[in-house]
Design a protein around this motif. Sequence first.
Motif, mmCIF file in Angstrom:
data_model
loop_
_atom_site.group_PDB
_atom_site.id
_atom_site.type_symbol
_atom_site.label_atom_id
_atom_site.label_comp_id
_atom_site.label_asym_id
_atom_site.label_seq_id
_atom_site.Cartn_x
_atom_site.Cartn_y
_atom_site.Cartn_z
ATOM 1 N N SER A 2 7.472 -76.299 41.202
ATOM 2 C CA SER A 2 8.008 -75.238 42.508
ATOM 3 C C SER A 2 8.269 -77.087 43.238
ATOM 4 O O SER A 2 8.516 -77.582 43.280
ATOM 5 C CB SER A 2 6.547 -74.769 43.905
ATOM 6 N N GLU A 5 5.126 -78.540 44.803
ATOM 7 C CA GLU A 5 4.952 -79.648 43.871
ATOM 8 C C GLU A 5 5.663 -79.999 43.016
ATOM 9 O O GLU A 5 5.549 -81.907 43.259
ATOM 10 C CB GLU A 5 4.879 -78.757 42.580
ATOM 11 N N ASN A 126 -7.578 -71.181 33.633
ATOM 12 C CA ASN A 126 -7.784 -69.526 34.020
ATOM 13 C C ASN A 126 -8.024 -68.387 32.659
ATOM 14 O O ASN A 126 -7.474 -67.279 32.711
ATOM 15 C CB ASN A 126 -7.619 -68.849 35.034
ATOM 16 N N LYS A 156 -9.914 -65.252 42.273
ATOM 17 C CA LYS A 156 -9.046 -66.252 43.403
ATOM 18 C C LYS A 156 -8.311 -67.579 43.569
ATOM 19 O O LYS A 156 -7.548 -67.864 43.663
ATOM 20 C CB LYS A 156 -9.219 -65.329 44.611
ATOM 21 N N GLN A 159 -7.522 -68.575 40.190
ATOM 22 C CA GLN A 159 -5.781 -68.144 40.478
ATOM 23 C C GLN A 159 -5.161 -69.554 41.663
ATOM 24 O O GLN A 159 -4.144 -69.818 40.457
ATOM 25 C CB GLN A 159 -5.339 -66.742 40.453
ATOM 26 N N TRP A 160 -5.660 -69.767 42.518
ATOM 27 C CA TRP A 160 -5.154 -70.453 43.283
ATOM 28 C C TRP A 160 -5.024 -72.070 42.688
ATOM 29 O O TRP A 160 -3.668 -72.749 42.938
ATOM 30 C CB TRP A 160 -5.891 -70.681 44.398
ATOM 31 N N THR A 162 -5.540 -73.080 39.587
ATOM 32 C CA THR A 162 -4.366 -72.832 38.620
ATOM 33 C C THR A 162 -3.046 -73.235 38.261
ATOM 34 O O THR A 162 -2.124 -72.242 37.913
ATOM 35 C CB THR A 162 -5.434 -72.445 37.402
ATOM 36 N N SER A 163 -2.850 -72.569 39.910
ATOM 37 C CA SER A 163 -1.228 -72.090 39.861
ATOM 38 C C SER A 163 -0.508 -73.946 39.947
ATOM 39 O O SER A 163 0.503 -73.947 39.781
ATOM 40 C CB SER A 163 -1.456 -71.738 41.503
ATOM 41 N N TYR A 164 -1.545 -74.823 39.540
ATOM 42 C CA TYR A 164 -0.874 -76.308 39.809
ATOM 43 C C TYR A 164 -1.191 -76.321 39.194
ATOM 44 O O TYR A 164 -1.470 -76.796 38.491
ATOM 45 C CB TYR A 164 -1.933 -76.971 40.744
ATOM 46 N N THR A 165 -0.094 -77.389 38.384
ATOM 47 C CA THR A 165 0.243 -77.408 36.753
ATOM 48 C C THR A 165 0.377 -78.997 36.898
ATOM 49 O O THR A 165 1.384 -79.733 37.797
ATOM 50 C CB THR A 165 1.603 -77.138 36.291
ATOM 51 N N ASN A 204 -1.210 -73.720 31.907
ATOM 52 C CA ASN A 204 -0.222 -73.107 32.344
ATOM 53 C C ASN A 204 1.226 -74.504 31.981
ATOM 54 O O ASN A 204 2.422 -74.071 32.867
ATOM 55 C CB ASN A 204 0.510 -73.312 34.465
#
Length: 242
Positions: A2, A5, A126, A156, A159-160, A162-165, A204
């Motif tokens: 993103s 990021e 995750n 939750k 998920q947050w 691991t949203s950062y790769t 990810n």
Amino acid sequence: MSANEKKLAPMIAIVGCDGSGKSTVVEQALVWAQSYGPAASAHLGKQGGNLGRALNNLPLIGKWIERVQESKAVKVHKAYDADKTPEFLPSLVIYLLTLRRLRRYHRMMKLRSKGLIIITDRYPQNEYTKAIDGPGLSITAKGSSIVRWLAKQEHKAFQWMTSYTPDLVIRLNVDLDTACARKPDHKRDSLEKKIKVVPQLTFNGAPIAEIDTVQPLEDVLAEVREVISQSLTERGYDKHTC
């Protein structure tokens, strides 16, 4: 990746089973990263094992605590095998460990947003519940409403995180006998499960460098330095010459 990021400094994750040499590699990787700019390390594991071993070594009450832990662990594993959530108290402990991990992750992200290169010891995943560095509670298992709520909150958080790769994952591979020899205080079946899961993690879609840590340490560190250098150079970092 993103737009947010792209504004963050590089994050390099060191992952692997216990006994793969993570602590040594992280220590040396940090020194190497610091030659490219300000850098910091962060431990992103749950650290529950370290806490448990410290309590077990306490005088007088250590053995009693160990017996209680083993009894609770048996109940937790039976619940998992029956696809049920554990009882409230073990579930609460699992969730509190996740909150500790989440707090460390937030601190790490603040440093990263300030421009520090980050080297992590472990990284949350995750993909597999109840596996190494993953959620400890299942959101699909049967159980009390309170425990299921804890499971949802834990997921939750994962998920947050691991949203950062990571910009690079350095996966340290080790065989079971070597891991057991290096970690004689760990249970063999526990190490075996971790060794089976680690190669399956994708983080990810992050770039992953595979390192064989059964080879001599100097060879391991040489490979680690090479992949870190390549990753940071590709991100526009120059190595300091002074």
